[in-house]
Scaffold this motif. Structure first.
Motif, mmCIF file in Angstrom:
data_model
loop_
_atom_site.group_PDB
_atom_site.id
_atom_site.type_symbol
_atom_site.label_atom_id
_atom_site.label_comp_id
_atom_site.label_asym_id
_atom_site.label_seq_id
_atom_site.Cartn_x
_atom_site.Cartn_y
_atom_site.Cartn_z
ATOM 1 N N HIS A 1 0.192 -2.645 15.775
ATOM 2 C CA HIS A 1 -0.328 -1.380 15.251
ATOM 3 C C HIS A 1 -1.361 -0.762 16.189
ATOM 4 O O HIS A 1 -1.385 0.471 16.355
ATOM 5 C CB HIS A 1 -0.905 -1.593 13.855
ATOM 6 N N ASP A 2 -2.216 -1.569 16.801
ATOM 7 C CA ASP A 2 -3.152 -1.008 17.777
ATOM 8 C C ASP A 2 -2.407 -0.534 19.025
ATOM 9 O O ASP A 2 -2.807 0.455 19.651
ATOM 10 C CB ASP A 2 -4.209 -2.047 18.159
ATOM 11 N N MET B 1 -4.228 7.503 9.283
ATOM 12 C CA MET B 1 -4.529 6.071 9.289
ATOM 13 C C MET B 1 -5.911 5.803 8.701
ATOM 14 O O MET B 1 -6.094 4.903 7.875
ATOM 15 C CB MET B 1 -4.459 5.534 10.724
ATOM 16 N N GLY B 2 -6.922 6.597 9.123
ATOM 17 C CA GLY B 2 -8.281 6.362 8.646
ATOM 18 C C GLY B 2 -8.488 6.786 7.203
ATOM 19 O O GLY B 2 -9.113 6.073 6.415
ATOM 20 N N GLY B 3 -7.936 7.924 6.831
ATOM 21 C CA GLY B 3 -8.174 8.440 5.491
ATOM 22 C C GLY B 3 -7.479 7.673 4.391
ATOM 23 O O GLY B 3 -7.906 7.728 3.224
ATOM 24 N N THR C 1 4.488 -2.319 8.611
ATOM 25 C CA THR C 1 5.062 -2.277 9.956
ATOM 26 C C THR C 1 6.379 -1.506 9.968
ATOM 27 O O THR C 1 6.657 -0.741 10.898
ATOM 28 C CB THR C 1 5.274 -3.719 10.470
ATOM 29 N N LEU C 2 7.185 -1.691 8.923
ATOM 30 C CA LEU C 2 8.444 -0.933 8.826
ATOM 31 C C LEU C 2 8.184 0.570 8.714
ATOM 32 O O LEU C 2 8.883 1.375 9.336
ATOM 33 C CB LEU C 2 9.237 -1.411 7.611
ATOM 34 N N VAL C 3 7.172 0.948 7.931
ATOM 35 C CA VAL C 3 6.857 2.376 7.775
ATOM 36 C C VAL C 3 6.380 2.964 9.098
ATOM 37 O O VAL C 3 6.785 4.070 9.492
ATOM 38 C CB VAL C 3 5.802 2.573 6.671
ATOM 39 N N ALA D 1 0.266 2.471 9.455
ATOM 40 C CA ALA D 1 -0.870 1.826 10.121
ATOM 41 C C ALA D 1 -2.065 1.666 9.190
ATOM 42 O O ALA D 1 -2.906 0.790 9.409
ATOM 43 C CB ALA D 1 -1.277 2.644 11.353
ATOM 44 N N SER D 2 -2.156 2.490 8.141
ATOM 45 C CA SER D 2 -3.327 2.439 7.258
ATOM 46 C C SER D 2 -3.404 1.146 6.457
ATOM 47 O O SER D 2 -4.480 0.758 6.002
ATOM 48 C CB SER D 2 -3.307 3.642 6.301
#
Length: 408
Positions: free
Chosen positions: A35-36, A71-73, A95-97, A125-126
């Protein structure tokens, strides 16, 4: 014979717990690296998208923010939703999303399709950060600070590997097939997570039993320190290329300098988590933030050669603090809700990462990059009194831990 049976059962239980820890940490590190890596490979794509869609810098900033802000919100609501699922399902689905988002980008024929793919990838990623961090904290209990540092380090590996791989692939393929390949990597990673991660919910993992939750004020201070630490890092990285150029550096020099900073930072994330466990949170953070302020300020005075020499050390202290802070989240989690605490902490950190460059950039435009770099150093120093205020809540947690152990 009964004693032999008990010993055999104890050994079997120890092996099972060790296997649980290894699988939990391995799966969390895999998810974090992927994800990173997804997050940072977007920087390599931006110039390609600029050329194809005729975007300006403001348009590119909006594209990046579609992923980053999503991702952050969504950290807190996504964590709340995923908390109802088994851990394997939560991380595999996230991960699939994210991979599906890259698939949408690969199949898109328009800017609108690209934007939709970025938002979908951001949604995936969120989930990863709060769930994977919580998994490691649950698996390792009171000794989670070091493993959380390793988890943090794995994210830096993804940041180093994915952008380089994408840059090389873009030399021989168009960006849409490259996005499709990244989607395939995400699909493979989701399958690997299903195979590696332990079954059951997070609550099935050994709990951090001697930590019964921190004060709200202590956790708020921790989030503030995390946000300021991220702001320091973003400000330093924003002005570093311009500083090197002013010293006579070239584009190649800047690339080398960033590689030195990131390599030192990856090492710092692994080492500082271990140091925080042994030296204490307050002592370790005081040392790294003070060193950050002094070294960042020294960059203004040093010639180009010595600047390059000290950059790995700058990266070590600039990035290393984050591992200590992540490892402290379970200690100060309000009401012992570790999953929600990680979600809130990552929201603060990611939000700071998005807003700090804007503030530092405005200051740099008005007063110059040197003043902007000094502002980043000053931000590190503002952390010192705040982290001193953490002594009291951390001491309370330690007393409660000792009382809990005495009762046991």
């Amino acid at each position: 014979m009964n004693q032999a049976v008990r010993l055999d059962g104890s050994m079997h239980g120890d092996r099972a717990r060790l296997d649980l820890k290894r699988r939990s940490l391995g799966g969390a590190c895999l998810a974090h690296a992927l994800h990173d890596g997804y997050t940072d490979l977007l920087y390599v794509m931006l110039p390609v998208w600029q050329a194809e869609f005729g975007l300006g810098y403001a348009g590119l900033a909006v594209l990046r923010s579609l992923y980053y802000a999503t991702m952050g919100g969504l950290q807190v609501p996504a964590d709340r939703l995923a908390a109802r699922w088994p851990i394997r399902a939560g991380l595999a689905v996230s991960t699939l999303v994210a991979a599906a988002g890259f698939c949408v980008m690969a199949l898109s024929a328009s800017l609108a399709g690209l934007c939709a793919g970025l938002v979908l990838a951001g949604v995936g990623a969120s989930i990863q950060h709060p769930r994977a961090s919580h998994l490691v904290a649950q698996a390792y209990g009171g000794s989670a600070r070091g493993p959380l540092g390793i988890y943090n380090f794995a994210g830096d590996l993804g940041k180093a590997l994915f952008p380089v791989a994408v840059a090389l692939l873009l030399g021989i393929l168009a960006w849409r097939p490259v996005a499709g390949l990244m989607a395939g990597v995400g699909l493979a990673a989701a399958l690997a997570l299903v195979l590696v991660l332990p079954r059951g919910s997070l609550d099935a993992a050994p709990a951090r039993a001697h930590r019964i939750g921190g004060e709200g004020r202590g956790f708020s201070l921790l989030m503030t320190v995390g946000a300021l630490d991220t702001a320091t890092r973003m400000g330093t990285l924003l002005f570093l290329p311009f500083l090197l150029e002013a010293k006579g550096g070239t584009g190649t020099t800047t690339g080398l300098a960033l590689a030195l900073v990131f390599s030192g930072g990856a090492f710092g994330k692994a080492v500082c988590g271990w140091l925080g466990e042994r030296l204490g949170v307050v002592t370790c953070v005081l040392a790294t933030e003070t060193a950050t302020a002094l070294l960042v300020a020294a960059l203004l005075l040093l010639p180009l050669g010595p600047t390059l020499v000290v950059l790995p050390l700058v990266g070590l202290v600039l990035n290393g603090t984050s591992s200590v802070l992540y490892g402290t989240v379970p200690d100060l989690a309000p009401r012992g809700d570790v999953g929600r605490a990680f979600a809130l902490f990552y929201t603060a950190v990611i939000g700071s990462g998005g807003l700090a460059p804007i503030a530092y950039g405005a200051l740099g435009d008005r007063m110059g990059s040197g003043v902007g770099l000094l502002a980043a150093a000053a931000t590190a120093l503002t952390i010192v009194p705040l982290v001193l205020c953490l002594r009291r809540p951390l001491a309370r947690i330690e007393r409660e831990a000792e009382q809990e152990q005495a009762r046991l």
